[in-house]
Design a protein around this motif. Structure first.
Motif, PDB file in Angstrom:
ATOM      1  N   THR A  50     -11.547   3.550   3.130  1.00  0.00           N
ATOM      2  CA  THR A  50     -11.158   4.733   3.891  1.00  0.00           C
ATOM      3  C   THR A  50     -10.116   5.578   3.167  1.00  0.00           C
ATOM      4  O   THR A  50      -9.775   6.655   3.639  1.00  0.00           O
ATOM      5  CB  THR A  50     -10.555   4.325   5.246  1.00  0.00           C
ATOM      6  OG1 THR A  50      -9.332   3.646   4.979  1.00  0.00           O
ATOM      7  CG2 THR A  50     -11.474   3.419   6.010  1.00  0.00           C
ATOM      8  N   GLN A  51      -9.568   5.112   2.049  1.00  0.00           N
ATOM      9  CA  GLN A  51      -8.501   5.853   1.391  1.00  0.00           C
ATOM     10  C   GLN A  51      -9.075   6.934   0.473  1.00  0.00           C
ATOM     11  O   GLN A  51     -10.002   6.684  -0.280  1.00  0.00           O
ATOM     12  CB  GLN A  51      -7.627   4.906   0.561  1.00  0.00           C
ATOM     13  CG  GLN A  51      -6.959   3.827   1.374  1.00  0.00           C
ATOM     14  CD  GLN A  51      -6.042   4.378   2.435  1.00  0.00           C
ATOM     15  OE1 GLN A  51      -5.280   5.301   2.179  1.00  0.00           O
ATOM     16  NE2 GLN A  51      -6.150   3.856   3.651  1.00  0.00           N
ATOM     17  N   ASP A  94      -6.808   8.958  -1.387  1.00  0.00           N
ATOM     18  CA  ASP A  94      -5.859   9.082  -2.479  1.00  0.00           C
ATOM     19  C   ASP A  94      -6.195   7.987  -3.489  1.00  0.00           C
ATOM     20  O   ASP A  94      -6.277   6.804  -3.136  1.00  0.00           O
ATOM     21  CB  ASP A  94      -4.442   8.897  -1.925  1.00  0.00           C
ATOM     22  CG  ASP A  94      -3.377   9.003  -2.996  1.00  0.00           C
ATOM     23  OD1 ASP A  94      -2.429   9.757  -2.778  1.00  0.00           O
ATOM     24  OD2 ASP A  94      -3.483   8.341  -4.029  1.00  0.00           O
ATOM     25  N   SER A  99       0.822  -1.210   0.000  1.00  0.00           N
ATOM     26  CA  SER A  99       0.000   0.000   0.000  1.00  0.00           C
ATOM     27  C   SER A  99       0.855   1.258   0.000  1.00  0.00           C
ATOM     28  O   SER A  99       0.383   2.330  -0.341  1.00  0.00           O
ATOM     29  CB  SER A  99      -0.913  -0.017   1.214  1.00  0.00           C
ATOM     30  OG  SER A  99      -0.150  -0.327   2.355  1.00  0.00           O
ATOM     31  N   ARG A 144      -3.770   5.078  -3.659  1.00  0.00           N
ATOM     32  CA  ARG A 144      -3.787   4.244  -2.455  1.00  0.00           C
ATOM     33  C   ARG A 144      -5.033   3.370  -2.452  1.00  0.00           C
ATOM     34  O   ARG A 144      -5.004   2.212  -2.052  1.00  0.00           O
ATOM     35  CB  ARG A 144      -3.755   5.102  -1.197  1.00  0.00           C
ATOM     36  CG  ARG A 144      -2.395   5.646  -0.875  1.00  0.00           C
ATOM     37  CD  ARG A 144      -2.387   6.310   0.479  1.00  0.00           C
ATOM     38  NE  ARG A 144      -2.244   5.336   1.565  1.00  0.00           N
ATOM     39  CZ  ARG A 144      -1.073   4.845   1.947  1.00  0.00           C
ATOM     40  NH1 ARG A 144       0.028   5.223   1.348  1.00  0.00           N
ATOM     41  NH2 ARG A 144      -1.015   3.986   2.936  1.00  0.00           N
ATOM     42  N   ARG A 145      -6.152   3.969  -2.879  1.00  0.00           N
ATOM     43  CA  ARG A 145      -7.379   3.188  -2.900  1.00  0.00           C
ATOM     44  C   ARG A 145      -7.235   2.005  -3.873  1.00  0.00           C
ATOM     45  O   ARG A 145      -7.620   0.887  -3.556  1.00  0.00           O
ATOM     46  CB  ARG A 145      -8.554   4.081  -3.308  1.00  0.00           C
ATOM     47  CG  ARG A 145      -9.865   3.338  -3.278  1.00  0.00           C
ATOM     48  CD  ARG A 145     -11.037   4.255  -3.473  1.00  0.00           C
ATOM     49  NE  ARG A 145     -11.354   4.983  -2.244  1.00  0.00           N
ATOM     50  CZ  ARG A 145     -12.520   5.614  -2.050  1.00  0.00           C
ATOM     51  NH1 ARG A 145     -13.438   5.599  -2.983  1.00  0.00           N
ATOM     52  NH2 ARG A 145     -12.751   6.260  -0.938  1.00  0.00           N
ATOM     53  N   TYR A 196      -5.035  -0.708  -2.265  1.00  0.00           N
ATOM     54  CA  TYR A 196      -5.729  -1.567  -1.303  1.00  0.00           C
ATOM     55  C   TYR A 196      -6.718  -2.473  -2.001  1.00  0.00           C
ATOM     56  O   TYR A 196      -6.936  -3.618  -1.599  1.00  0.00           O
ATOM     57  CB  TYR A 196      -6.418  -0.727  -0.230  1.00  0.00           C
ATOM     58  CG  TYR A 196      -5.486  -0.403   0.894  1.00  0.00           C
ATOM     59  CD1 TYR A 196      -5.114  -1.402   1.785  1.00  0.00           C
ATOM     60  CD2 TYR A 196      -4.946   0.857   1.064  1.00  0.00           C
ATOM     61  CE1 TYR A 196      -4.237  -1.126   2.812  1.00  0.00           C
ATOM     62  CE2 TYR A 196      -4.065   1.137   2.076  1.00  0.00           C
ATOM     63  CZ  TYR A 196      -3.712   0.141   2.951  1.00  0.00           C
ATOM     64  OH  TYR A 196      -2.837   0.393   3.967  1.00  0.00           O
TER      65      TYR A 196
END
Lengths: 149, 80, 533, 492, 120
Positions: free
Chosen positions: C299-300, C302, C234, C305-306, C309
């Protein structure tokens, strides 16, 4: 530390000690001693003289240069004598087998090259030991090492 | 007699060693060490190793001592 | 389909061709940037062509074999290409080719391009070689050739964040490779060979063989982003340049999955696994990976980043599929490797295009993007819907097969898990799409601007999902005022970036429920092959 | 080359004398004389190697007297491989040194430097081919003193202090070795290794405590000189304070020859059966495991690149001892292979570090960040060396790791293999951050495009190439080491 | 019997001296004292070796010229001789180092030396 008595006695002792050292060297194959012990004895004589006359006197004869020459002469001599055998077709350091004269057992010039080797070691050791002590007593620092082959 | 003398030599050797350890004056220690070497040479002669004895006398008592004295004289005499 | 063993130089050529090109790229880069780009393109295209050239032999059911003995006696380098190897090698080289085209535009103004392209091509060699390896040792070698050079791609930006992520990546990689090393030595010790040409190298269940298996799971699970070992992923995927992220997420994660497939089905054999029941541990890990990956993705904020994940969650499917030990699940598993490679590459490339054009990474600021970059966002939407598993798209097929496999294996719980996770996928993909198409530029998306943004966000997304499930759309934002305004607001990415994105999005659609679904066919064949007679 | 075994010892000594003599007159002669002597040594060693691999071990009775009386040397395969390593390694190091050291040392110190290096080479050569324990001892002493010499030759206070510490501790080590030799002589009546080996089982039965004591003393004596873990205290100072070429010689070659000596004593004199009836291998095992972790963990905390490399040597020596203490052919072969491999990589690393330090004048890790931009080739070589240390496949470090781990599993001890693996990870923990900062770190303004002169760069690049080459084609050292390990275990 | 006892006495002496030498070497900070300790340790080892030879009851290896049967293996003697040479060279070298250290740092105390080299 110049002292008349000391220096006079040293003057008499030096040849005696040197001769004794030479004896020990050359009779290494017959009696206790050998190149190393004899060389040390000669060096001890020289040091004694140098101590009583002052090292600066000794430097006229035994300076760094000449000691280095003697050093190299002794140690290279040892290896070269060993190599003689190689050039004659035997193994390294071979003595009698390589044609060194065997002489009469029990006499001075017996055992072929042994006493030659002893002499080489003696010269090397005498020069090195004297150089070491001289250096430690009269300045200078980094020292060489003693190789007893 | 031989045994007694040898035993005495060993005792002397050990006491010399201890004396060297205890002496704070380096020059003194060196001198004691020289006598230690001589005793050792005698001991070896008695143990039947004349070759070693003669070398030790020349080297241990002679050259090493000279070297040590030279070094002490060029540095400092007392152990701090 | 009785296959023959055919000796051929092709597999070695496929794996070593890009490696040979690495030097060319580097030296070309010293004279001219254009030449370098052409060489890099040539390298990936050539690899694809060479890989495709193996098709006739493989489709005839043959196995291609090359070996160079005596590397580390008794081990050597050997290649062995069956359907699965061929399929994945072709997949990775073609995705690589598309991403190379994309890079030409994306990397145009970046620093250190020569370095980038050199390592880009080197990692291609590593990943293709991993898929083609004929024994575990060769697999290990190429796995390393992929993982270590990939470090340079991860830290390409050289920002402090990238360096930190890179260090984490590097250490996890090395730890993983050491675990692999241990497994390799232990396999050699237990089985006397590390060749992948049979089923069941290790046949005895012993503490050491369990230990070995754990080492392999650690090694490949690390690469595949299995949950307790995912921590590098991540961080590393978001900081890499977008084309590199696409490859990291799209292809390199799959090498981990591929390695595990080979370990489970070749080194141990499915019969062994059914007997010892170690798979339940894997299943548990897979379930945790699916749920945790998806949950954290929600919860991400960006985009990259999303996506990263999301990759973790999706790799969970793949881990799940291989641990169910049923043919349907395995088919779905392999198909999902293919499907996820395509859609996740597409998503990352889209994200790259967006970031490049707008400089925005935060999905709350994506308002109006649907107007500005319609093609990109359309492709993004297609890929996202595929990811969620909307029926006509190929993401659905893999999930369908996986669920059937779960039932076949008598573990219906995992089918439920798949459905739940699909909903979670929807929760984190749909808001992006909705924000892009149905809010105006400059607006903060509904709910995001609220003081307790996080809680509202989750609430809203859940609402969206609920609405979606109920067949009800959330209230659309006002439509664009007119065509002219629409056209004037278009600021689409340049064609070199757009073409790969479109091709990949089309891939999601084309290889779906069409009657002649070639990838599905290949997956079925591979699954049969792995399960053995 | 019938006289090769004598020549590899005699020639460096002769070279040392002549270089020492010429040093005060024409220093250039001494410089190139040293390189030339080492090159001839390497040539002789290579021809010996080819001869030994074809015709079997070569025994040379100095002076023509055979074993029990005279002094014999024997070049077996292990000896020949290590001789080759010594010759080639020394040639490369001296080639590096002749362009690098004059500036670092100054004229006065340089005069001593070349003869000392050659003396060291001669001592090491004698040590690896000595067939009797007496010569082993003498050669070990020549090595120790010459090694102290090349540490302190430039008279910097830190080097003097390190050298003094090393000298005294290695004197303790030689006392132990001498005592052990005398004890073995007293119970067997021989100094010749083969003869002792034949007489030892009987002697061990009648004098178990004496033989055990001798083994323990050998372990302590050579362990001290080879920096086995709790006896390593001298190494970090000595290897980091020495001039760069000396560090390479010391860390790469000198510590290795003591390992070879210990391996010979353990396997050729005691033999595996007798050895594993004593506690010595178990003690060595725990010490070496400690070394692998202690060395690595302390290395992580280092800020000075040469200290880092020195601690890494401790860890890697632990690795070698670890392999030697496992009763498995594969592990011993791996350990012996690592003797060779680690020598290549560590010399490469130290020379590269030396070049970096010389160009930038900085030796702390932070000061060297971004160095790759001004010295790309040197940094690349360093990187390869570091990767080889970690044991990345495709480098030679991997091969030795493979065999040690395989050996651990042969014994049915997977946990030992895990230890090996974990220590590799730890070495990554201190090499990689530096490598990364060398490429990506901020550049504090190193001079641009300042690679060393070709004579300095060539050895570094050659060694890095060897790391990769023997990683992909490990046949050369590997086959021989497997054979040696087999012969070790064939001994009864 | 007395020979045995004498040998054992020397063993004992050698061990005590070895301990004394090692103790001197390790506990004294002064470098010259350390060197003397090292010498004591070395001579203790030599004494040990010599007395080993004595216990085995050999005769001096030199002297009976020509009578080959009378020779004892001369190797232990050579061993010690070499040991002495090495000890003296080590001593000389160590002393030279000590003098250099004193020139550079003005002290011979080990702790002080470490402190001064570390500080600059």
């Amino acid at each position: 530390m110049h002292d008349l008595i000391l220096s006079t006695i040293a003057g008499y002792l030096l040849p005696l000690i040197t001769v004794y050292g030479a004896y020990v060297i050359t009779h290494g194959h017959l009696s206790p001693g050998g190149g190393f012990a004899g060389g040390t004895i000669i060096a001890a004589g020289l040091i004694l003289a140098a101590l009583s006359w002052g090292f600066h006197h000794a430097e006229k004869v035994f300076n760094e240069n000449s000691l280095g020459n003697l050093d190299t002469l002794g140690s290279s001599g040892y290896v070269l004598i060993g190599l003689v055998a190689v050039f004659r077709g035997s193994l390294f350091l071979t003595n009698l087998g390589a044609g060194f004269p065997s002489g009469t057992p029990g006499k001075l010039f017996s055992s072929g090259a042994v006493w030659l080797l002893g002499a080489a070691v003696g010269v090397k050791v005498a020069a090195t030991v004297f150089g070491l002590v001289a250096r430690i007593w009269s300045g200078g620092g980094a020292s060489g090492e003693v190789d007893e082959p | 007699m031989h045994l007694v003398f040898s035993a005495l030599l060993v005792v002397l050797l050990v006491s010399c060693g201890l004396a060297v350890e205890r002496t704070r004056d380096l020059l003194g220690a060196v001198v004691i060490f020289a006598s230690y070497s001589l005793l050792m040479a005698i001991n070896w002669q008695m143990l039947g190793a004349p070759d070693v004895a003669i070398t030790e006398a020349a080297v241990g008592a002679g050259v090493t001592t000279l070297l040590l004295i030279g070094a002490v004289s060029r540095t400092r005499r007392r152990e701090e | 389909m009785p296959g023959r063993i055919v000796y051929s130089w092709l597999p070695a050529a496929v794996a070593l061709f890009p490696m040979a090109c690495t030097g060319l790229v580097y030296f070309a880069g010293r004279s001219s940037a254009r030449l370098r780009n052409m060489v890099a393109l040539f390298a990936s295209a050539g690899t694809t062509v060479l890989a495709a050239a193996m098709y006739p032999a493989v489709s005839a059911g043959n196995t291609l074999v090359t070996s160079f003995g005596g590397f580390l006696p008794p081990l050597g380098i050997s290649f062995r290409v069956d359907t699965l190897s061929f399929f994945l090698a072709l997949l990775s080289s073609s995705v690589w080719f598309l991403v190379t085209i994309y890079s030409l535009e994306y990397m145009k103004d970046e620093h250190g391009q020569t370095r980038y392209y050199s390592f880009f091509v080197l990692t291609l060699s590593g990943s293709v070689g991993t898929f083609l390896a004929g024994d575990l040792f060769t697999l290990f070698l190429f796995f390393e050739f992929m993982s270590l050079p990939a470090y340079v791609l991860v830290v390409h930006e050289e920002t402090p964040a990238a360096m930190r992520a890179g260090l984490k990546y590097l250490f996890m990689t090395i730890a993983g490779s050491l675990a692999f090393f241990f497994g390799l030595v232990a396999t050699f010790e237990l089985g006397g060979t590390v060749s992948l040409d049979r089923i069941g190298v290790i046949t005895q269940s012993s503490p050491l063989s369990l230990f070995t298996f754990i080492a392999f799971v650690a090694a490949f699970g690390m690469k595949a982003g299995m949950v307790p070992l995912h921590v590098w992923l991540s961080d590393a995927h978001p900081v890499a340049p977008s084309p590199a992220s696409a490859l990291l997420s799209g292809i390199m994660l799959k090498t981990g999955a591929y390695g595990l497939l080979r370990v489970i089905y070749n080194i141990y054999g499915v019969g062994f696994f059914r007997a010892v029941g170690w798979a339940s541990g894997m299943l548990f890990a897979a379930a945790v990976t699916i749920i945790l990956g998806s949950a954290v993705a929600i919860t991400q904020m960006d985009i990259k980043r999303r996506l990263a994940y999301s990759s973790i969650g999706q790799m969970g499917y793949i881990l799940l599929g291989m641990s169910l030990l049923s043919e349907r699940a395995l088919t779905g598993d392999i198909f999902h490797i293919f499907a996820h490679a395509i859609m996740k590459s597409c998503l990352f490339l889209c994200a790259g295009a967006i970031i490049k054009k707008t400089g925005k990474r935060d999905i709350r600021e994506f308002g109006g993007l649907g107007q500005r970059m319609p093609v990109t966002m359309a492709c993004f939407t297609v890929a996202a819907l595929t990811m969620i598993g909307i029926p006509p798209l190929n993401g659905f097929i893999s999930k369908w097969e996986l669920s059937l496999g779960a039932f076949e294996a008598g573990k219906p719980f995992y089918a439920v898990l798949l459905i739940v996770s699909s909903l979670m996928n929807a929760v984190y993909y749909l808001p992006i799409v909705i924000t892009a198409f149905f809010t105006r530029a400059g607006d903060r998306a509904a709910g995001y601007a609220a003081p307790d943004a996080h809680a509202r966000h989750v609430g809203v997304s859940t609402g969206i999902v609920a609405g979606f499930v109920a067949g009800d759309q959330t209230e659309p934002s006002p439509a664009p005022a007119g065509l002219s305004r629409l056209l004037s607001s278009v600021a689409e990415a340049p064609p070199a970036m757009l073409v790969p994105i479109v091709v990949l999005a089309l891939g999601c659609v084309v290889f779906s429920l069409s009657p002649a679904n070639w990838p599905l066919h290949m997956s079925e064949l591979s699954a049969k092959l792995l399960l053995g007679p | 080359m019938a006289h090769g075994p004598a020549l590899v010892i005699a020639l460096p000594f002769l070279g040392a004398f002549v270089c020492g003599w010429m040093g005060s007159r024409r220093i250039g002669f001494a410089r190139w004389g040293a390189v030339g002597t080492a090159a001839i040594h390497a040539f002789i060693a290579l021809s010996l190697l080819s001869r030994v691999t074809r015709n079997g071990p070569l025994t040379y009775a100095t002076g023509g007297w055979p074993a029990p009386l005279g002094i014999e040397v024997r070049v077996d395969i292990l000896g020949a491989v290590v001789l080759t390593l010594l010759g080639c390694g020394a040639t490369l190091i001296l080639l590096f040194a002749q362009s690098h050291e004059p500036a670092e040392l100054g004229r006065q110190a340089e005069r001593w430097y070349w003869p000392l290096c050659l003396t060291l080479l001669g001592g090491m050569s004698g040590l690896v081919i000595a067939k009797d324990l007496f010569n082993l001892f003498v050669m070990a002493e020549i090595c120790s003193i010459a090694a102290c010499g090349i540490i302190s030759v430039d008279s910097r206070p830190a080097a003097l202090e390190a050298s003094f510490k090393y000298l005294l501790l290695s004197a303790v080590g030689s006392g132990a070795v001498l005592l052990a030799t005398a004890m073995l002589y007293s119970v067997t009546g021989y100094l010749d290794m083969d003869a002792i080996s034949r007489a030892l089982p009987a002697a061990a039965a009648s004098f178990p405590r004496v033989t055990m004591g001798a083994l323990a003393l050998y372990l302590v004596g050579f362990g001290l000189k080879a920096a086995l873990f709790p006896l390593h205290v001298w190494l970090p100072d000595a290897h980091s304070a020495a001039p760069s070429a000396s560090s390479a010689l010391l860390s790469g070659l000198v510590v290795k020859v003591y390992v070879v000596a210990l391996a010979r004593i353990g396997y050729q004199v005691w033999g595996p059966d007798l050895l594993w009836r004593s506690p010595a291998p178990y003690v060595m095992f725990w010490f070496s495991a400690g070394a692998m972790f202690f060395g690595s963990i302390v290395a992580i905390a280092q800020r000075d690149i040469k200290r880092l490399l020195a601690y890494s040597t401790i860890a890697q020596m632990g690795y070698i001892f670890f392999g030697l203490s496992l009763r498995s052919e594969n592990a011993v072969a791996g350990a012996l292979l690592h003797v060779f491999n680690h020598a290549v990589m560590k010399v490469c690393l130290f020379l590269a570090a030396g070049a970096m330090i010389a160009r930038t004048g900085k030796r702390d890790l932070a000061g060297l960040s971004g160095i790759a931009r001004s010295m790309p080739l040197t940094t690349a070589a360093f990187t390869i060396g570091a990767l080889a240390m970690i044991g990345v496949p495709g480098t030679n470090g991997f091969i030795s790791k493979w065999y040690v781990a395989l050996g651990a599993l042969d014994l049915g001890r997977p946990l030992y293999a895990v230890l090996v693996v974990a220590s590799s990870l730890l070495s990554g923990a201190y090499y990689l951050p530096f490598v990364i900062s060398a490429y990506f770190g901020p550049d504090p303004g190193h001079p641009r495009g300042r690679e060393g002169p070709p004579a300095e760069l060539a050895p570094i690049v050659i060694l890095a190439a060897v790391c990769v080459l023997t990683g992909f084609l490990p046949r050369f050292p590997l086959q021989h080491m497997l054979e040696v390990a087999k012969s070790f275990f064939a001994l009864r | 019997m007395s020979q045995q006892l004498l040998g054992h006495l020397n063993f004992l002496g050698a061990m005590v001296l070895f301990a004394v030498g090692l103790y001197t070497m390790l506990t004294h900070g002064n470098l010259i004292k350390k060197i003397i300790g090292m010498n004591i340790m070395d001579t203790a080892v030599f004494l040990f070796v010599v007395s080993l030879g004595y216990v085995r009851g050999g005769r001096p290896p030199i002297g009976a010229a020509g009578t080959a049967a009378g020779f004892v293996n001369p190797l232990p003697s050579a061993l010690i001789l070499t040991g002495i040479v090495i000890a003296v060279s080590t001593t000389a070298f160590a002393l030279a180092l000590a003098i250099k250290i004193h020139e550079n740092l003005g002290t011979l105390d080990a702790d002080e030396i470490v402190r001064r080299t570390r500080s600059g």
